[in-house]
Write a protein that holds these residues in place. Structure first.
Motif, PDB file in Angstrom:
ATOM      1  N   SER A 196       0.802  -1.220   0.000  1.00 48.83           N
ATOM      2  CA  SER A 196       0.000   0.000   0.000  1.00 48.83           C
ATOM      3  C   SER A 196       0.832   1.266   0.000  1.00 48.83           C
ATOM      4  CB  SER A 196      -0.928   0.013   1.227  1.00 48.83           C
ATOM      5  OG  SER A 196      -1.755  -1.139   1.257  1.00 48.83           O
ATOM      6  N   LEU A 197       2.127   1.162   0.221  1.00 51.34           N
ATOM      7  CA  LEU A 197       2.970   2.361   0.296  1.00 51.34           C
ATOM      8  C   LEU A 197       3.139   2.985  -1.082  1.00 51.34           C
ATOM      9  CD1 LEU A 197       5.767   1.230   2.786  1.00 51.34           C
ATOM     10  CD2 LEU A 197       4.007   2.962   3.184  1.00 51.34           C
ATOM     11  N   PRO A 198       3.011   4.298  -1.185  1.00 53.02           N
ATOM     12  CA  PRO A 198       3.215   4.969  -2.476  1.00 53.02           C
ATOM     13  C   PRO A 198       4.702   5.161  -2.740  1.00 53.02           C
ATOM     14  CG  PRO A 198       2.627   6.578  -0.810  1.00 53.02           C
ATOM     15  CD  PRO A 198       2.571   5.238  -0.136  1.00 53.02           C
ATOM     16  N   PRO A 199       5.101   5.372  -3.983  1.00 45.87           N
ATOM     17  CA  PRO A 199       6.523   5.600  -4.282  1.00 45.87           C
ATOM     18  C   PRO A 199       6.970   7.000  -3.871  1.00 45.87           C
ATOM     19  CG  PRO A 199       5.219   5.747  -6.286  1.00 45.87           C
ATOM     20  CD  PRO A 199       4.275   5.323  -5.201  1.00 45.87           C
ATOM     21  N   SER A 200       7.997   7.062  -3.054  1.00 45.35           N
ATOM     22  CA  SER A 200       8.576   8.330  -2.631  1.00 45.35           C
ATOM     23  C   SER A 200       9.919   8.044  -1.992  1.00 45.35           C
ATOM     24  CB  SER A 200       7.652   9.061  -1.647  1.00 45.35           C
ATOM     25  OG  SER A 200       7.561   8.360  -0.425  1.00 45.35           O
ATOM     26  N   SER A 201      10.680   9.089  -1.786  1.00 39.03           N
ATOM     27  CA  SER A 201      11.984   8.910  -1.148  1.00 39.03           C
ATOM     28  C   SER A 201      11.832   8.469   0.302  1.00 39.03           C
ATOM     29  CB  SER A 201      12.764  10.222  -1.207  1.00 39.03           C
ATOM     30  OG  SER A 201      12.021  11.271  -0.585  1.00 39.03           O
ATOM     31  N   ALA A 202      10.734   8.852   0.937  1.00 42.33           N
ATOM     32  CA  ALA A 202      10.520   8.471   2.336  1.00 42.33           C
ATOM     33  C   ALA A 202      10.151   6.997   2.468  1.00 42.33           C
ATOM     34  CB  ALA A 202       9.427   9.335   2.954  1.00 42.33           C
ATOM     35  N   THR A 203       9.434   6.469   1.491  1.00 39.81           N
ATOM     36  CA  THR A 203       8.985   5.072   1.578  1.00 39.81           C
ATOM     37  C   THR A 203       9.974   4.092   0.965  1.00 39.81           C
ATOM     38  OG1 THR A 203       7.759   5.304  -0.505  1.00 39.81           O
ATOM     39  CG2 THR A 203       6.581   5.782   1.539  1.00 39.81           C
ATOM     40  N   SER A 204      10.857   4.560   0.098  1.00 38.46           N
ATOM     41  CA  SER A 204      11.792   3.640  -0.561  1.00 38.46           C
ATOM     42  C   SER A 204      12.697   2.950   0.447  1.00 38.46           C
ATOM     43  CB  SER A 204      12.622   4.393  -1.600  1.00 38.46           C
ATOM     44  OG  SER A 204      13.391   5.410  -0.978  1.00 38.46           O
ATOM     45  N   ALA A 205      13.184   3.706   1.433  1.00 42.26           N
ATOM     46  CA  ALA A 205      14.068   3.100   2.434  1.00 42.26           C
ATOM     47  C   ALA A 205      13.338   2.025   3.232  1.00 42.26           C
ATOM     48  CB  ALA A 205      14.612   4.182   3.368  1.00 42.26           C
ATOM     49  N   ALA A 206      12.071   2.285   3.599  1.00 47.73           N
ATOM     50  CA  ALA A 206      11.306   1.296   4.374  1.00 47.73           C
ATOM     51  C   ALA A 206      11.023   0.049   3.539  1.00 47.73           C
ATOM     52  CB  ALA A 206      10.005   1.911   4.868  1.00 47.73           C
ATOM     53  N   ILE A 207      10.717   0.243   2.270  1.00 49.76           N
ATOM     54  CA  ILE A 207      10.421  -0.910   1.409  1.00 49.76           C
ATOM     55  C   ILE A 207      11.672  -1.744   1.179  1.00 49.76           C
ATOM     56  CG2 ILE A 207       9.668  -1.586  -0.901  1.00 49.76           C
ATOM     57  CD1 ILE A 207       7.856   0.878  -0.898  1.00 49.76           C
ATOM     58  N   ILE A 208      12.800  -1.078   0.948  1.00 54.44           N
ATOM     59  CA  ILE A 208      14.046  -1.817   0.733  1.00 54.44           C
ATOM     60  C   ILE A 208      14.464  -2.536   2.009  1.00 54.44           C
ATOM     61  CG2 ILE A 208      16.502  -1.528   0.217  1.00 54.44           C
ATOM     62  CD1 ILE A 208      15.715   0.710  -1.687  1.00 54.44           C
ATOM     63  N   GLU A 209      14.184  -1.937   3.156  1.00 58.71           N
ATOM     64  CA  GLU A 209      14.490  -2.616   4.416  1.00 58.71           C
ATOM     65  C   GLU A 209      13.668  -3.901   4.553  1.00 58.71           C
ATOM     66  OE1 GLU A 209      16.442  -3.248   7.980  1.00 58.71           O
ATOM     67  OE2 GLU A 209      16.837  -1.809   6.373  1.00 58.71           O
ATOM     68  N   CYS A 210      12.497  -3.927   3.954  1.00 58.74           N
ATOM     69  CA  CYS A 210      11.650  -5.124   4.014  1.00 58.74           C
ATOM     70  C   CYS A 210      12.179  -6.251   3.137  1.00 58.74           C
ATOM     71  CB  CYS A 210      10.217  -4.784   3.614  1.00 58.74           C
ATOM     72  SG  CYS A 210       9.339  -3.788   4.831  1.00 58.74           S
ATOM     73  N   THR A 211      13.187  -5.986   2.298  1.00 60.35           N
ATOM     74  CA  THR A 211      13.766  -7.062   1.491  1.00 60.35           C
ATOM     75  C   THR A 211      14.546  -8.060   2.341  1.00 60.35           C
ATOM     76  OG1 THR A 211      15.690  -5.667   1.040  1.00 60.35           O
ATOM     77  CG2 THR A 211      13.903  -5.640  -0.573  1.00 60.35           C
ATOM     78  N   ARG A 212      14.783  -7.751   3.616  1.00 51.88           N
ATOM     79  CA  ARG A 212      15.394  -8.724   4.511  1.00 51.88           C
ATOM     80  C   ARG A 212      14.483  -9.042   5.696  1.00 51.88           C
ATOM     81  NH1 ARG A 212      20.497  -5.389   7.131  1.00 51.88           N
ATOM     82  NH2 ARG A 212      19.361  -3.603   7.938  1.00 51.88           N
ATOM     83  N   ASP A 213      13.188  -8.946   5.464  1.00 53.07           N
ATOM     84  CA  ASP A 213      12.205  -9.313   6.477  1.00 53.07           C
ATOM     85  C   ASP A 213      12.284 -10.816   6.729  1.00 53.07           C
ATOM     86  OD1 ASP A 213       9.523  -7.947   7.733  1.00 53.07           O
ATOM     87  OD2 ASP A 213       9.252 -10.085   7.370  1.00 53.07           O
ATOM     88  N   VAL A 214      11.879 -11.233   7.910  1.00 50.54           N
ATOM     89  CA  VAL A 214      11.923 -12.657   8.250  1.00 50.54           C
ATOM     90  C   VAL A 214      10.886 -13.449   7.476  1.00 50.54           C
ATOM     91  CG1 VAL A 214      12.836 -12.266  10.553  1.00 50.54           C
ATOM     92  CG2 VAL A 214      10.385 -12.265  10.222  1.00 50.54           C
TER      93      VAL A 214
END
Length: 1033
Positions: A196-214
């Protein structure tokens, strides 16, 4: 309720009931329901809402209920052009009805309302007329439900807000998403938030951090969002490489496929027109070489690399012919970094595939073998067409890039690594290549000149070419060219002897020293024994005394550092370490500059582990001073006061370096390595491999472990990330390898707590905030050691069969997952050690002492006792009374100790019998405790509030009382017979205490029943989340 409304409800109910059957009939039923609303617009909403009431009480998410919900959402979001006003009025009224249900106390009503709202919002057309006030109410309500305790409700609340997150006016919705994502425990909710997150510089870091979610679901959703919402150009180079590095190396195949889809479809095909070299230009392969290798390798395996006709390395070799003189002058075109790494990976892939197919052809027969052989031949032919036609062309290509300067250093290294794929069997080719290898070895170290005219080395100053990768490429090429036995060593030693001449004559500057030591390092790293260098240009002993030892004493710190590293490599190749070598390393460790001390610590640790500490001490004569087998403590040393007197044992010296508090301040290198980090890693390896170092006694193991735990929880070492990572892996495996390791942890527990707790045993306190933080850190360390004690022991291969037999026998321990071991290696021994510390603690009345004893008691109640250890159980029962007396102010803790006493009484097979003095002394002797510790074997815990304290007598007096009592008499409730006055004054209090205990027991039963139900919940989600999510699964 009027008859018309009842009839209307029946019609609506019939339509909704029929909509449960299939999604295919929804369009037809939609028309019927629209017709019903048009026939009676005034009473429709009232009848419709009453008809839906049973749905809000239906918990299970079955297919028929989901079809009804979807049909309701379709009907509510439908906008009829002829009756648009009726549609808008119904939608607004229905949404307000759902908002009321969304804040209901009933979780099923909240769930259904949020589900329907999310479906309506997702299906609502853009031209729907809804007031802004209503949308604000919907947003506020859904933001509130994002924090609901039921995961399914949170999921639909996020879905409902997803459409509003793209609106710049609702930036607070994105903030709610980011805040919820950081604390969310349910993977399905995290996945919905990411989508649900829109594309932006603020959300990109959070989404990329989720690439190592458990969770695999969350990681896959993150790559899906990155592919659909974030163009390649919108991401920085670092973020692009992080995305690919994590995705291509993920443990889940589905996540790998999603990352490959992102890289292939979005980045390669759409943004780079299918050109892999163009994709590499977006990744900065000079900085992130491993990512570039992974990208090309993955694309080759996926068949996404199409080699066009005429494409090869030969296109960079163009010859210009002079018609007058009849000569051809080579005109070499320089490569880019992306092109060089592309051709290297491609050629390596073709060579590997050809070898694999050739092996398959040799291991099979018939048509299959012919097919494999043909595929291997095709790969070899393609590889020959790509590589330069002759070795001379290859050498000219590499020389051209070497001459182009340091900007083409990366390309030159890629071309050097291509050289191992060439054929040097021909004598002419081998002669040309050998001459080129000589040029590479004689190539001086690159440097710059600063403003003061001083030479500054480019690179690490240790390896040939300034980095380990360049030295590896040169050594591999040299080994390929000089493949005969002993030929590589002879060639390199010849170069070393030539470069060492000015060093031995003391006419070389520091640059020549660095060059000579770099070649020496390359040689020492690539030989396995000095047997291969005997009788060559320079003998090992001559190399040590004429180059390495003088280099370690050179005035220039870079020369010292490089020579110290070579001394460490030299010591690993010796059968026995040389006395001069060890003493020089010790001197460099103590008195050398910061980088030299770091390198010397590495060398000493490696040599000590390879040859053994006792063998190293034997070379320096220190084994005669004190037998290592009898040593129980490290010799305390102050490195600053040694002043050249290094007659100390190796472990004493290294332990003193580990204990040196100011290493962090002045021993820090560019690689973020410190002496403490290196020594900590070395001692951790020694503890893990304790069976290989039998000369190191168990008390020394305990001292080392205490120091490592203190380092791990020390705030001053929090920036030493390598040390933290190393120790975290060490502590994970150390307790599970051996029961002796658990015994060492048990011994280290009390010393660690004494050293970390503020205000006791001379420890410095401070402000209230500082003391509170120090106590929290000590409590964290105690829980950490408790987890290590409770970790299961790995069964050894030779014990598997015996372990299975023990589990089948009736004498199996209480915990079948652990191998049986003595009480001093288990939790019983730790409990007795803690109890002895509490009873014998000297300053019990101070604030620090009270908090210290309370923290220890809270660890004791978490320990478990096995029924097979009867002596330990009886001993611990004797400690519980005195322990409870010292923490009487903490009523909850006294209750826990009482429960523990009850459990131990149940485990005690003979609760009326007590331990003799000899048995107690035997237990204390095994645990290395003071035999004069006072105990009270009374089974009655002191009541709360406590009566006047009665001093407990020693075991000898107690045994005398028990021998004089009758045989049939049970153990007394107090060790001192009460007087009549005591009985009269305490009878009422005792009865009151008994009544309170009964009430508390009933309450505890109810609490324990509730806890048992909650304990069955999965540990991934919270208790409320898990119990509630089962209803909506």
């Amino acid at each position: 309720m009027t008859g018309e409304e009842k009839l209307l409800m029946q019609k609506i109910a019939i339509v909704l009931d029929e909509s449960r059957a299939s999604y295919a009939i929804h369009n037809r039923k939609l028309k019927e329901l629209l017709a019903i609303r048009s026939s009676s617009p005034l009473h429709f909403f009232s009848a419709f809402s009453k008809t839906l009431t049973p749905l809000f009480d239906f918990q299970k998410r079955i297919a028929s209920a989901e079809r009804v919900v979807r049909f309701i959402a379709i009907f509510s979001a439908h906008r009829d052009g002829k009756h648009s006003a009726d549609c808008d009025a119904f939608l607004e009224e229905f949404l307000r009805f759902l908002l009321v249900a969304a804040i209901a106390s009933n979780k099923t009503a909240r769930f259904r309302s949020c589900q329907i709202i999310s479906e309506i919002v997702m299906r609502l057309p853009d031209d729907a007329e809804v007031s802004n006030e209503l949308w604000d109410d919907v947003i506020d309500c859904m933001k509130l439900r994002v924090g609901d305790k039921v995961p399914a409700i949170r999921t639909f609340a996020v879905r409902a807000l997803a459409r509003f997150a793209n609106d710049s006016e609702n930036s607070d919705v994105v903030d709610v998403f980011l805040q919820a994502l950081s604390v969310e425990q349910n993977p399905e909710v995290r996945k919905t938030i990411v989508l649900s997150l829109p594309p932006s510089s603020a959300t990109s870091a959070a989404i990329i951090e989720c690439t190592r979610d458990v969770s695999e679901l969350v990681r896959r959703a993150a790559y899906c969002v990155l592919a659909n919402k974030f163009p390649l150009q919108s991401l920085s180079i670092k973020l692009r490489t992080i995305i690919l590095q994590r995705g291509l190396a993920d443990r889940s195949e589905s996540v790998k496929k999603e990352c490959l889809k992102l890289m292939k479809d979005e980045w390669l095909v759409r943004r780079c027109n299918g050109d892999p070299i163009s994709l590499l230009k977006f990744l900065d392969v000079e900085t992130y070489e491993s990512v570039g290798e992974a990208v090309i390798g993955t694309l080759l395996k996926a068949g996404m690399v199409d080699l066009q006709d005429g494409q090869s390395i030969r296109q960079f070799l163009v010859s210009t012919c002079d018609t007058n003189e009849g000569q051809c002058i080579p005109n070499i075109q320089l490569m880019e970094a992306e092109v060089a790494i592309y051709w290297r990976i491609l050629c390596k892939h073709l060579q590997t595939e050809a070898q694999a197919k050739g092996s398959d052809a040799a291991s099979t027969m018939g048509t299959e073998a012919v097919i494999y052989a043909a595929e291997a031949s095709d790969n070899n032919e393609l590889l020959e067409r790509i590589l330069p036609s002759t070795v001379s062309d290859y050498v000219e290509l590499v020389k051209a890039h070497l001459a182009a300067g340091p900007n083409y250093h990366f390309v030159s290294r890629q071309l050097l690594m291509l050289g191992v794929m060439l054929d040097f069997s021909d004598a002419t080719n081998r002669k040309v290549a050998s001459s080129f290898v000589q040029e590479l070895l004689h190539r001086p170290i690159e440097h710059e000149v600063d403003d003061d005219g001083n030479k500054v080395i480019i690179g690490d100053g240790i390896n040939l070419g300034g980095d380990r990768e360049w030295a590896f490429a040169v050594s591999e090429l040299a080994r390929k060219v000089h493949a005969s036995v002993g030929e590589f060593e002879e060639v390199v030693l010849g170069v070393v002897e030539e470069l060492a001449r000015p060093c031995r004559e003391r006419t070389a500057d520091f640059m020549q020293w660095m060059h000579c030591l770099a070649i020496t390092s390359l040689l020492l790293e690539n030989i396995k024994s000095f047997h291969w260098v005997q009788g060559k240009a320079i003998e090992p002993a001559e190399l040590l005394h004429s180059v390495l030892l003088p280099g370690a004493k050179h005035v220039h710190p870079d020369v010292q550092r490089s020579a110290t590293r070579c001394l460490g490599l030299f010591g690993l190749l010796e059968r026995k370490p040389s006395e001069e070598l060890v003493k020089q390393l010790q001197h460099s460790f103590v008195n050398g500059p910061s980088p030299v001390s770091v390198m010397a610590s590495k060398a000493l640790v490696d040599i000590g582990m390879w040859h053994g500490p006792q063998e190293v001490d034997r070379t320096t004569g220190q084994h005669l001073s004190q037998s290592q087998d009898d040593k129980r403590n490290f010799t305390l040393l102050n490195l600053c006061d040694l002043n050249g007197d290094l007659n100390v044992q190796l472990l004493d010296l290294l332990y003193a370096g580990l204990d040196q508090g100011d290493w962090v301040e002045y021993v820090e290198t560019d690689d973020h390595e410190s002496v403490q980090a290196i020594l900590g890693e070395g001692f951790a390896k020694i503890l893990l491999l304790s069976e290989s170092y039998l000369s190191i006694t168990s008390p020394l193991h305990t001292s080392i472990l205490i120091k490592l735990i203190n380092l791990y929880f020390n705030n001053e070492t929090k920036e030493m990330h390598r040390l933290k990572q190393c120790l975290s892996v060490f502590f994970e495996h150390y307790p599970s390898l051996s029961t002796d390791h658990k015994k060492c942890i048990s011994k280290a527990f009390i010393p660690v707590m004494r050293s970390m707790w503020p205000g006791i045993y001379g420890n410095v306190g401070g402000s209230s905030v500082l003391v509170s933080n120090m106590r929290k850190r000590a409590i964290q360390a105690s829980r950490f050691m408790l987890q290590m004690m409770q970790a299961a022991v790995y069964p050894k291969e030779n014990e598997m069969e015996g372990d299975n037999d023990r589990r089948k026998s009736p004498e199996t321990p209480d915990n079948p997952e652990q191998l049986p071991f003595d009480f001093d290696s288990g939790e019983e021994g730790l409990a007795i050690r803690i109890a002895a510390e509490v009873v014998n603690f000297p300053t019990k009345k101070t604030s620090a002492g009270k908090s210290y004893m309370s923290a220890l008691c809270r660890i004791v109640i978490l320990l478990h006792f096995r029924s097979s250890e009867q002596e330990a159980i009886k001993c611990m029962r004797g400690f519980l009374n005195p322990m409870a007396e010292f923490v009487l102010t903490d009523k909850e803790l006294v209750k826990e100790l009482t429960r523990m006493a009850d459990k131990l009484r149940v485990l005690d097979k003979h609760p009326d019998q007590s331990l003799s003095e000899d048995e107690v002394n035997l237990i204390f002797g095994r645990l290395e405790l003071d035999s004069n510790i006072s105990m009270d074997v009374s089974t009655t815990m002191p009541p709360t509030p406590a009566p006047r304290s009665v001093r407990s007598i020693r075991l000898r007096r107690q045994a005398r009382q028990e021998s004089s009592s009758d045989e049939g008499e049970t153990s007394p409730t107090s060790v001192v017979p009460p007087t009549p006055s005591m009985l009269s004054t305490r009878s009422q209090r005792a009865s009151k205490t008994a009544a309170l205990d009964k009430i508390t027991a009933k309450r505890n039963v109810r609490i324990e029943e509730t806890d048992d139900e909650n304990d069955a919940v999965s540990d991934v989600t919270s208790e409320e989340d898990s119990s509630d999510s089962e209803d909506y699964a």
